[in-house]
Design a protein around this motif. Structure first.
Motif, mmCIF file in Angstrom:
data_model
loop_
_atom_site.group_PDB
_atom_site.id
_atom_site.type_symbol
_atom_site.label_atom_id
_atom_site.label_comp_id
_atom_site.label_asym_id
_atom_site.label_seq_id
_atom_site.Cartn_x
_atom_site.Cartn_y
_atom_site.Cartn_z
ATOM 1 N N GLY A 1 -9.996 -3.683 -0.911
ATOM 2 C CA GLY A 1 -10.062 -3.153 0.451
ATOM 3 C C GLY A 1 -9.873 -4.265 1.470
ATOM 4 O O GLY A 1 -10.420 -4.200 2.564
ATOM 5 N N THR B 1 -12.507 0.795 1.056
ATOM 6 C CA THR B 1 -11.484 1.511 0.305
ATOM 7 C C THR B 1 -11.765 3.006 0.436
ATOM 8 O O THR B 1 -12.877 3.459 0.187
ATOM 9 C CB THR B 1 -11.478 1.136 -1.185
ATOM 10 O OG1 THR B 1 -12.802 1.263 -1.655
ATOM 11 C CG2 THR B 1 -10.990 -0.265 -1.415
ATOM 12 N N ALA B 2 -10.734 3.735 0.879
ATOM 13 C CA ALA B 2 -10.908 5.183 1.028
ATOM 14 C C ALA B 2 -10.890 5.813 -0.362
ATOM 15 O O ALA B 2 -10.372 5.238 -1.311
ATOM 16 C CB ALA B 2 -9.784 5.753 1.887
ATOM 17 N N LEU C 1 -5.520 -4.367 4.300
ATOM 18 C CA LEU C 1 -5.312 -3.931 5.688
ATOM 19 C C LEU C 1 -6.153 -4.750 6.663
ATOM 20 O O LEU C 1 -5.766 -4.933 7.810
ATOM 21 C CB LEU C 1 -5.632 -2.436 5.832
ATOM 22 C CG LEU C 1 -4.629 -1.493 5.167
ATOM 23 C CD1 LEU C 1 -5.042 -0.044 5.369
ATOM 24 C CD2 LEU C 1 -3.218 -1.712 5.712
ATOM 25 N N ASN D 1 0.833 -1.210 0.000
ATOM 26 C CA ASN D 1 0.000 0.000 0.000
ATOM 27 C C ASN D 1 0.863 1.254 0.000
ATOM 28 O O ASN D 1 0.547 2.221 -0.686
ATOM 29 C CB ASN D 1 -0.878 0.039 1.260
ATOM 30 C CG ASN D 1 -2.116 -0.813 1.121
ATOM 31 O OD1 ASN D 1 -2.482 -1.197 0.010
ATOM 32 N ND2 ASN D 1 -2.751 -1.118 2.226
ATOM 33 N N LYS E 1 1.871 1.709 -3.351
ATOM 34 C CA LYS E 1 0.730 1.956 -4.236
ATOM 35 C C LYS E 1 0.194 3.372 -4.094
ATOM 36 O O LYS E 1 -0.213 3.987 -5.073
ATOM 37 C CB LYS E 1 -0.371 0.938 -3.889
ATOM 38 C CG LYS E 1 -1.498 0.871 -4.879
ATOM 39 C CD LYS E 1 -2.281 -0.421 -4.724
ATOM 40 C CE LYS E 1 -3.180 -0.430 -3.518
ATOM 41 N NZ LYS E 1 -4.057 -1.593 -3.449
ATOM 42 N N TYR E 2 0.186 3.880 -2.858
ATOM 43 C CA TYR E 2 -0.420 5.207 -2.642
ATOM 44 C C TYR E 2 0.632 6.321 -2.591
ATOM 45 O O TYR E 2 0.360 7.403 -2.075
ATOM 46 C CB TYR E 2 -1.296 5.189 -1.387
ATOM 47 C CG TYR E 2 -2.484 4.267 -1.571
ATOM 48 C CD1 TYR E 2 -3.569 4.656 -2.360
ATOM 49 C CD2 TYR E 2 -2.501 2.985 -1.030
ATOM 50 C CE1 TYR E 2 -4.644 3.802 -2.567
ATOM 51 C CE2 TYR E 2 -3.566 2.118 -1.231
ATOM 52 C CZ TYR E 2 -4.627 2.540 -2.003
ATOM 53 O OH TYR E 2 -5.693 1.693 -2.225
ATOM 54 N N ASP F 1 5.466 6.468 4.436
ATOM 55 C CA ASP F 1 5.559 6.762 2.995
ATOM 56 C C ASP F 1 5.367 8.249 2.735
ATOM 57 O O ASP F 1 4.955 9.004 3.622
ATOM 58 C CB ASP F 1 4.522 5.924 2.213
ATOM 59 C CG ASP F 1 3.089 6.254 2.575
ATOM 60 O OD1 ASP F 1 2.706 7.431 2.480
ATOM 61 O OD2 ASP F 1 2.337 5.315 2.952
ATOM 62 N N GLY G 1 -8.173 -2.166 -5.542
ATOM 63 C CA GLY G 1 -8.092 -3.316 -4.647
ATOM 64 C C GLY G 1 -9.453 -3.514 -4.041
ATOM 65 O O GLY G 1 -10.332 -2.670 -4.180
HETATM 66 P P1 ADP Z 1 -6.970 -1.691 -1.100
HETATM 67 O O1 ADP Z 1 -6.957 -3.037 -1.683
HETATM 68 O O2 ADP Z 1 -8.128 -0.842 -1.546
HETATM 69 O O3 ADP Z 1 -5.666 -0.988 -1.173
HETATM 70 P P2 ADP Z 1 -6.487 -1.912 1.751
HETATM 71 O O4 ADP Z 1 -7.255 -2.642 2.809
HETATM 72 O O5 ADP Z 1 -5.105 -2.348 1.527
HETATM 73 O O6 ADP Z 1 -7.332 -1.994 0.430
HETATM 74 O O7 ADP Z 1 -6.540 -0.390 2.091
HETATM 75 C C1 ADP Z 1 -7.773 0.241 2.384
HETATM 76 C C2 ADP Z 1 -7.751 1.691 1.964
HETATM 77 O O8 ADP Z 1 -6.846 2.430 2.772
HETATM 78 C C3 ADP Z 1 -7.240 1.903 0.551
HETATM 79 O O9 ADP Z 1 -8.305 1.867 -0.381
HETATM 80 C C4 ADP Z 1 -6.601 3.270 0.600
HETATM 81 O O10 ADP Z 1 -7.550 4.261 0.288
HETATM 82 C C5 ADP Z 1 -6.200 3.451 2.047
HETATM 83 N N1 ADP Z 1 -4.737 3.278 2.236
HETATM 84 C C6 ADP Z 1 -4.101 2.168 2.670
HETATM 85 N N2 ADP Z 1 -2.766 2.363 2.778
HETATM 86 C C7 ADP Z 1 -2.558 3.642 2.393
HETATM 87 C C8 ADP Z 1 -1.380 4.476 2.300
HETATM 88 N N3 ADP Z 1 -0.157 4.022 2.630
HETATM 89 N N4 ADP Z 1 -1.560 5.750 1.864
HETATM 90 C C9 ADP Z 1 -2.793 6.215 1.558
HETATM 91 N N5 ADP Z 1 -3.930 5.498 1.629
HETATM 92 C C10 ADP Z 1 -3.823 4.226 2.044
#
Ligand code: ADP
Length: 407
Positions: A359, A339-340, A362, A292, A295-296, A320, A357
């Motif tokens: 969600g 998912t945010a 995490l 993540n 990815k973000y 990050d 993803g």
């Molecule tokens: P996803 O498969 O959508 O990435 P996760 O459970 O891994 O699902 O994460 C849930 C949500 O948390 C993500 O959709 C994202 O919006 C937010 N998120 C997770 N890690 C980060 C990060 N390092 N920076 C910003 N947003 C994050």
């Protein structure tokens, strides 16, 4: 003219009283339930509250008791509207200053309200007060008991629905695995059956099929992982592991994505202990958080992994320089299927910047950390894709999970 709050669940009574009091020159605010009445009273600070006694959520006498201890409203007169004479004394005991009988006498209402605004107060006979207070307390306890039972029932139902949902997800994923394995097998066969030189177009299509199937497989695996981890199987296989080794392997798994987007992963610090853990699952949890972080984080950013040592714990800190996470989502992102941000904007690649993803990453990480009797949380000032304030994930893990009781 003083402001009056009228709390009443019956819409036609609300309209009628509002009309009468407005004609008398009052500003009238309305609430249609006991709970919203308390909120409106706090917000609007009326000079007097008129209240129906018989309401479905919180009855009028309970609202009066609540208002008596609400800062700034302790002295606001509350007048009960009731058809039942039995309730009158109880309303006074509960904290009302008086009562107006229902059905309302429209011609008299404005004058009655004026009297209460001018200080009229009813009283219960001293001799009877104990009896009414006892009745009121008993009615509160009865009501509380009913609510507790309702809540317990609702809770049981929610847990049952949650189990049905989890079973359904797990079962569907298992069912998908079998035909999926067949698809992969046929993709391999097709790849071998065509000559890339003679038939480049077919090979191109088969490769497209193959990479779509890979992605589908990862989604199925993620769901199965979550179902397995959430069912409490992690703790069964703890063994001595080198934490640094796990982190390096997890970093290796996201290396391809990080390199393709020039996101540097740096592992810092030297105090990485040996600990007891389920290596496969802990590596998966670390990989999800690191994945993540990559990815973000926009191209060219940085991901740093460091540690802090406490007596019997180690904290893994993954920072990050990415888009960040709004504080009101810091809890929800650890729930499954959350998912945010806008899911419509998710790209189809899981590793691309903000790639899509389910969600689950995490949620899996949290289940794994929970199963190790640890804690996971995030700190981030907020989400801003222009300034990229970044996020820091913390995983606090016991060196020996079995020595720490779960609460
Ligand atoms: P996803 O498969 O959508 O990435 P996760 O459970 O891994 O699902 O994460 C849930 C949500 O948390 C993500 O959709 C994202 O919006 C937010 N998120 C997770 N890690 C980060 C990060 N390092 N920076 C910003 N947003 C994050």
């Amino acid at each position: 003219m003083p402001k009056i709050l009228y709390i009443e669940d019956d819409a036609s009574s609300r309209r009628l009283v509002q009309k009468v009091l407005e004609e008398a020159g009052h500003e009238v605010v309305l609430a249609s339930s006991g709970l919203s009445g308390i909120e409106t009273a706090q917000r609007e600070r009326p000079a007097l509250i008129l209240m129906d006694i018989n309401m479905p959520d919180l009855s009028g006498d309970m609202v009066a008791t609540r208002l008596r201890t609400t800062p700034g409203l302790e002295k606001t007169p509350v007048v009960a509207l009731t058809a039942l004479s039995d309730f009158r004394e109880r309303a006074l005991v509960a904290g009302c200053v008086g009562y107006i009988s229902k059905p309302i006498d429209i011609d008299a209402l404005a004058a009655q309200v004026r009297e209460y605004l001018n200080g009229r107060r009813e009283a219960v006979d001293d001799e009877d007060i104990g009896q009414y207070a006892a009745e009121y307390t008993q009615s509160l306890v009865r009501r509380l008991e009913i609510k507790v039972r309702e809540l317990e029932e609702a809770n049981r139902e929610l847990r049952r629905m949650d189990k049905i949902k989890n079973d359904f997800i797990a079962l569907t994923s298992h069912e998908l695995r079998t035909p999926f394995t067949l698809v992969c097998g046929y993709v391999d066969l097709l790849q071998d059956a065509f000559d890339p030189v003679k038939d480049p177009e077919t090979i191109f299509m088969v490769e497209g099929l193959g990479s779509a199937a890979d992605r589908l497989g990862k989604v199925i695996d993620e769901i199965l992982d979550l179902a397995r981890v959430a069912s409490g199987q992690v703790a069964l296989s703890l063994e001595p592991v080198r934490l640094l080794g796990l982190i390096e392997e997890a970093a290796e798994n996201v290396r391809e994505a990080s390199q393709s987007r020039q996101v540097a992963i740096t592992v810092m610090g030297s105090d990485w202990p040996e600990m007891l853990a389920n290596p496969t699952d802990l590596k998966m949890a670390l990989g999800n958080v690191m994945g993540n972080a990559v990815k973000y984080t926009p191209d060219g950013g940085n991901v740093t992994v460091s540690s802090a040592r406490y007596d019997s714990f180690v904290e893994v800190i993954i920072t990050d320089t990415g888009i960040g996470i709004d504080p009101d989502e810091h809890g929800a992102i650890f729930e499954g299927f959350y998912t945010a941000g806008d899911t419509d904007l998710h790209t189809t690649s899981k590793t691309a910047f903000k790639g899509g993803g389910l969600g689950l990453g995490l949620a899996i990480a949290k289940s794994v950390v929970d199963a190790h009797n640890g804690r996971i949380w995030v700190e981030s000032p907020g989400r801003d894709e222009t300034t990229c304030p970044g996020s820091t994930f913390h995983m606090l893990l016991p060196i020996n999970p079995s020595a720490v009781g779960s609460d």
